[in-house]
Design a protein around this motif. Structure first.
Motif, PDB file in Angstrom:
ATOM      1  N   ASP A  61      -4.741  -9.054  -9.975  1.00 37.65           N
ATOM      2  CA  ASP A  61      -3.987  -8.199  -9.057  1.00 37.65           C
ATOM      3  C   ASP A  61      -2.522  -8.078  -9.455  1.00 37.65           C
ATOM      4  N   ARG A  62      -1.932  -9.200  -9.849  1.00 35.08           N
ATOM      5  CA  ARG A  62      -0.523  -9.173 -10.250  1.00 35.08           C
ATOM      6  C   ARG A  62      -0.316  -8.281 -11.460  1.00 35.08           C
ATOM      7  N   SER A  65      -0.775  -4.623 -10.660  1.00 37.36           N
ATOM      8  CA  SER A  65       0.387  -4.086  -9.942  1.00 37.36           C
ATOM      9  C   SER A  65       1.526  -3.787 -10.906  1.00 37.36           C
ATOM     10  N   GLU A 101       4.007  -2.191  -3.893  1.00 34.64           N
ATOM     11  CA  GLU A 101       4.363  -3.399  -3.148  1.00 34.64           C
ATOM     12  C   GLU A 101       3.566  -3.501  -1.847  1.00 34.64           C
ATOM     13  N   LYS A 103       0.634  -2.179  -1.163  1.00 38.38           N
ATOM     14  CA  LYS A 103      -0.778  -2.449  -1.464  1.00 38.38           C
ATOM     15  C   LYS A 103      -0.977  -3.880  -1.934  1.00 38.38           C
ATOM     16  N   PHE A 104      -0.014  -4.396  -2.706  1.00 36.75           N
ATOM     17  CA  PHE A 104      -0.123  -5.763  -3.196  1.00 36.75           C
ATOM     18  C   PHE A 104      -0.110  -6.740  -2.025  1.00 36.75           C
ATOM     19  N   ASP A 105       0.675  -6.444  -1.016  1.00 34.10           N
ATOM     20  CA  ASP A 105       0.764  -7.315   0.154  1.00 34.10           C
ATOM     21  C   ASP A 105      -0.516  -7.324   0.985  1.00 34.10           C
ATOM     22  N   ASP A 107      -3.614  -7.127  -0.461  1.00 33.58           N
ATOM     23  CA  ASP A 107      -4.726  -7.511  -1.349  1.00 33.58           C
ATOM     24  C   ASP A 107      -5.626  -6.328  -1.710  1.00 33.58           C
ATOM     25  N   ILE A 109      -4.663  -4.026  -4.202  1.00 35.63           N
ATOM     26  CA  ILE A 109      -3.971  -3.428  -5.328  1.00 35.63           C
ATOM     27  C   ILE A 109      -4.919  -2.690  -6.277  1.00 35.63           C
TER      28      ILE A 109
END
Length: 252
Positions: A61-62, A65, A101, A103-105, A107, A109
């Motif tokens: 995921d990281r 992103s 950002e 979407k990453f928060d 989960d 992404i």
């Protein structure tokens, strides 16, 4: 730090699909530039799969992103910058980073592909200047597009252009095949989709932003043109964005 970088470099060197990766990236940029939504989404999905394959489950995921931010920068520099001002290009980049950002928060992404491609193409294409045979209709379309969040009515448009409502409605329909109200509402619905997908604004707030009299009317209008409610569109990420195009060079 140096060791970590070298370890990552060794992973990339050992990855035997690097040429495929960059070929897909080149094709992705080409598809976005040509407005080919389905083809762009297909290529971006394949790139995301490759990134996940390289990164492993813990870092997927990281790294995905980060790649969304990288591809946003490439779109801005290669595709947007020749057409738009530096200020607009920078604003586009910042917006993309904020979308990633959010979407990453949550989960989610790896589910961002559809929205990113739609956003890229939407910004890149903008609204093309109309090229219909009637100059007043062209001016009217440009005025509506530039004022899409305002409370636009046939009476107010007629007053602005110093033309009777009946004449304005008639020439617009003759040259576009649409009623003025249909065009206004379709443009509002088209633009509202990006706020539904890419912000946490309440649906009632988005309805108010686009000058619908209430959320109920916004929902009915949204469903009329898209076949679903704003809530369903927001939740079903796989659904493509609603879009339409005016006839080129002549009416219906």
């Amino acid at each position: 730090m140096t060791k970590a970088f070298l370890d990552d470099f060794e992973v990339m060197r050992a990855y035997d699909r690097s040429e495929d990766f960059y070929r897909l990236e080149k094709e992705l940029l080409s598809c976005i530039g040509e407005g080919k939504r389905a083809e762009a989404k297909e290529r971006l999905n394949k790139i995301v799969e490759m990134i996940c394959e390289i990164a492993g489950e813990e870092r997927a995921d990281r790294d995905v992103s980060f790649y969304y931010i990288i591809i946003s920068a490439l779109v801005a520099r290669i595709l947007l910058k020749p057409k738009f001002t530096v200020e607009r290009t920078v604003a586009f980049n910042i917006t993309c980073m904020r979308i990633v950002e959010r979407k990453f928060d949550t989960d989610a992404i790896q589910d961002l592909t559809n929205d990113m491609v739609e956003f890229f193409i939407h910004v890149l294409q903008g609204r093309k200047n109309p090229d219909l045979p009637h100059p007043v209709v062209n001016e009217l379309i440009e005025y509506i597009d530039a004022s899409i969040e305002a409370n636009l009515t046939v009476a107010r448009l007629a007053e602005h252009f110093n033309i009777s409502t009946s004449h304005l409605s008639r020439i617009f329909r003759e040259h576009t095949g649409l009623t003025l109200i249909d065009y206004i509402n379709m443009r509002k619905i088209e633009e509202s989709q990006y706020f539904l997908r890419n912000t946490d604004l309440k649906i009632s707030t988005i309805a108010e932003q686009f000058s619908f009299c209430n959320q109920s009317y916004f929902t009915r209008t949204f469903k009329k043109y898209t076949g679903m409610t704003p809530k369903q569109f927001r939740e079903r990420k796989e659904i493509d964005y609603f879009s339409f195009a005016l006839p080129a060079g002549g009416g219906a």
